[in-house]
Design a protein around this motif. Sequence first.
Motif, short mmCIF file in Angstrom:
data_model
loop_
_atom_site.label_atom_id
_atom_site.label_comp_id
_atom_site.label_asym_id
_atom_site.label_seq_id
_atom_site.Cartn_x
_atom_site.Cartn_y
_atom_site.Cartn_z
N CYS A 271 -1.07 -8.54 4.39
CA CYS A 271 -2.36 -8.74 3.71
C CYS A 271 -2.57 -7.68 2.64
O CYS A 271 -1.99 -6.59 2.69
CB CYS A 271 -3.51 -8.69 4.71
N ALA A 272 -3.42 -8.01 1.68
CA ALA A 272 -3.78 -7.06 0.63
C ALA A 272 -5.26 -7.22 0.31
O ALA A 272 -5.81 -8.32 0.41
CB ALA A 272 -2.93 -7.30 -0.61
N THR A 273 -5.89 -6.12 -0.08
CA THR A 273 -7.30 -6.17 -0.46
C THR A 273 -7.65 -4.95 -1.29
O THR A 273 -7.06 -3.88 -1.13
CB THR A 273 -8.22 -6.23 0.76
N HIS A 274 -8.62 -5.13 -2.21
CA HIS A 274 -9.14 -3.98 -2.95
C HIS A 274 -10.43 -3.48 -2.30
O HIS A 274 -10.99 -2.47 -2.74
CB HIS A 274 -9.40 -4.35 -4.43
N HIS A 275 -10.89 -4.17 -1.27
CA HIS A 275 -12.09 -3.75 -0.54
C HIS A 275 -11.73 -2.74 0.55
O HIS A 275 -10.61 -2.77 1.08
CB HIS A 275 -12.78 -4.95 0.12
N ASP A 276 -12.67 -1.89 0.90
CA ASP A 276 -12.48 -0.98 2.03
C ASP A 276 -12.96 -1.71 3.28
O ASP A 276 -14.07 -1.47 3.78
CB ASP A 276 -13.26 0.32 1.81
N ILE A 277 -12.13 -2.61 3.80
CA ILE A 277 -12.56 -3.48 4.89
C ILE A 277 -12.68 -2.75 6.24
O ILE A 277 -13.18 -3.31 7.20
CB ILE A 277 -11.64 -4.70 5.04
N GLY A 278 -12.22 -1.51 6.28
CA GLY A 278 -12.34 -0.75 7.52
C GLY A 278 -13.55 0.16 7.57
O GLY A 278 -13.78 0.84 8.58
N SER A 279 -14.36 0.18 6.50
CA SER A 279 -15.51 1.08 6.45
C SER A 279 -16.65 0.57 7.33
O SER A 279 -16.70 -0.61 7.70
CB SER A 279 -16.00 1.22 5.00
N GLU A 280 -17.57 1.45 7.61
CA GLU A 280 -18.71 1.11 8.48
C GLU A 280 -19.58 0.02 7.86
O GLU A 280 -20.12 -0.82 8.54
CB GLU A 280 -19.55 2.36 8.75
N GLY A 281 -19.73 0.03 6.54
CA GLY A 281 -20.60 -0.93 5.89
C GLY A 281 -19.96 -2.28 5.63
O GLY A 281 -20.63 -3.20 5.16
N SER A 282 -18.68 -2.42 5.93
CA SER A 282 -17.99 -3.68 5.65
C SER A 282 -18.39 -4.75 6.65
O SER A 282 -18.59 -4.49 7.84
CB SER A 282 -16.47 -3.45 5.71
N THR A 283 -18.50 -6.00 6.17
CA THR A 283 -18.81 -7.13 7.05
C THR A 283 -17.54 -7.77 7.62
O THR A 283 -17.64 -8.73 8.37
CB THR A 283 -19.61 -8.20 6.27
N PHE A 284 -16.39 -7.24 7.24
CA PHE A 284 -15.12 -7.77 7.74
C PHE A 284 -15.00 -7.49 9.24
O PHE A 284 -15.38 -6.41 9.70
CB PHE A 284 -13.96 -7.13 6.99
N ARG A 285 -14.50 -8.44 10.00
CA ARG A 285 -14.38 -8.28 11.46
C ARG A 285 -13.53 -7.06 11.79
O ARG A 285 -12.39 -6.92 11.34
CB ARG A 285 -13.73 -9.51 12.08
N PHE A 290 -8.29 -4.14 12.73
CA PHE A 290 -7.39 -3.31 13.52
C PHE A 290 -6.05 -4.01 13.76
O PHE A 290 -5.00 -3.36 13.83
CB PHE A 290 -8.03 -2.92 14.85
N ARG A 291 -6.06 -5.33 13.87
CA ARG A 291 -4.81 -6.07 14.03
C ARG A 291 -4.01 -6.09 12.72
O ARG A 291 -2.78 -5.90 12.72
CB ARG A 291 -5.08 -7.51 14.48
N LEU A 292 -4.71 -6.30 11.61
CA LEU A 292 -4.03 -6.41 10.33
C LEU A 292 -3.51 -5.07 9.82
O LEU A 292 -2.51 -5.01 9.10
CB LEU A 292 -4.96 -7.00 9.27
N SER A 293 -4.16 -3.98 10.20
CA SER A 293 -3.80 -2.66 9.67
C SER A 293 -2.86 -1.91 10.59
O SER A 293 -2.82 -0.68 10.56
CB SER A 293 -5.07 -1.83 9.43
N ALA A 294 -2.09 -2.62 11.41
CA ALA A 294 -1.14 -1.96 12.30
C ALA A 294 -0.22 -1.04 11.50
O ALA A 294 0.04 0.10 11.89
CB ALA A 294 -0.32 -3.00 13.05
N LEU A 295 0.28 -1.53 10.37
CA LEU A 295 1.15 -0.74 9.49
C LEU A 295 0.49 -0.70 8.10
O LEU A 295 0.61 -1.65 7.33
CB LEU A 295 2.54 -1.35 9.42
N PRO A 296 -0.23 0.38 7.77
CA PRO A 296 -0.98 0.41 6.51
C PRO A 296 -0.21 1.06 5.36
O PRO A 296 0.64 1.93 5.55
CB PRO A 296 -2.20 1.26 6.88
N VAL A 297 -0.53 0.62 4.15
CA VAL A 297 -0.02 1.24 2.92
C VAL A 297 -1.17 1.28 1.92
O VAL A 297 -1.87 0.28 1.75
CB VAL A 297 1.15 0.43 2.31
#
Length: 437
Positions: A271-285, A290-297
């Motif tokens: 997956c790729a995104t320009h959003h900070d989907i892991g931040s506290e204010g994000s509405t992303f599940r 946590f499943r998608l970011s197992a191996l982050p870059v």
Amino acid sequence: MQHETGRIAILEDDPIMGESLCQRLSLEGHQVEWWTKGEEAVRKLSDGSPAFDLVLCDIRLPDMNGEDVFRQSSRETPTPFLFMSGFGDVDQAVRLMRSGAVDFITKPFEMSALLDRISSSLRTRSSAAVEGVLGISRSMRDAEMMLRRYASHPLPVLIQGETGTGKEVSARFLHRASSDPASPFIAVNCAAIPADLLESELFGHEKGAFTGANQLHRGYAERAGNGVLFLDEIGDMPPSLQAKLLRLLEDNKFHRLGSESPVSFKARVVCATHHDIGSEGSTFRKDLYFRLSALPVTLPPLRERPEDVLWLAQQFLEDIIRNRNVKVRGISSLAEDVMLEHPWPGNARELRNRLERAAALSENILLLPADLFPEKKGFEGRTGETLSEARDAAEKRQILRALSSTDGQISQAARQLGVSRTTLWEKMTRYGIETRV
């Protein structure tokens, strides 16, 4: 089939396993040394003796944890570690990979599987000297090595960075570095497909599933087969579909719309995104994140890696010249100066677009500043600059040019500039220029 050989250390306290590994690896042509205690391994890895190409390390040892051996020895002489564990799980694998381990294998394992992992690790190590693919800056070389490290693992990869930093290019590089680069690479832009159509496009539908569904449609997840399903702009995926994607990752199967029969899912999700989907204010599940970011870059913006500007420009322009009927054959020094001053808010994509437009419209052999930046009225340079500041700026630009023309090789750049390697390194440190040593 020919395979990579190297100098391998084995850290294994089990005498039967240790002796078996020693014998088999020696037969495969490797130079092998066997240790049974972590303390001995740390001492041998740090005593200045000839470096090992790989350390095959057990997690559970009689005197210390294998991860502690890795961390202590890495401070002195960074050496690739391939971990073995009878207590392996995903969390442990992720922690080790993020810490810099090249691979991880869970006991019990087939010897053939281990040999494949060892060969892959040695190839990864030897490829460190290969010219940069994503960039010559230290940050992009680090990202490239991380992607090489991730290539042999099936876990999801999350690539984050501003728009235009090269997230899809990185995903395709990861796929090419995998064990099966000929397998499908299916790219899906989650922001470009209307929300009410995305589920059908992703999972497919049966004939008659809804009005207008006149035939069976196989979705992207099915067409990915054993390859890569690349979900670009995952941060724009609707919440309802996020839940179904989470279920796909957990069950490794899905249902086409209108069908009760499950379809097996075997592809790797990137997956790729320009959003900070892991931040506290994000509405992303959060559970999906946590499943998608197992191996982050994370890819830094172009303004934070000026070393890459001219290098990327040269790669792009060569491709444009090769595939377009253009008069342009290079970039003038004046244009390079302006390019190095530009903040590149659109990152590498903006750089490519400016070069495409300039090459198509310019009547010059060498691109001029006005070709690349027609919206700017003049290029007199910065005002209010002291002589010392102007000299420093010119020196920095010349260093960046040399690094670009030598693909980031400091020794070659130093020879080109007529200075010693130490002098160049000191000047790079002074100007905040980072590339490989």
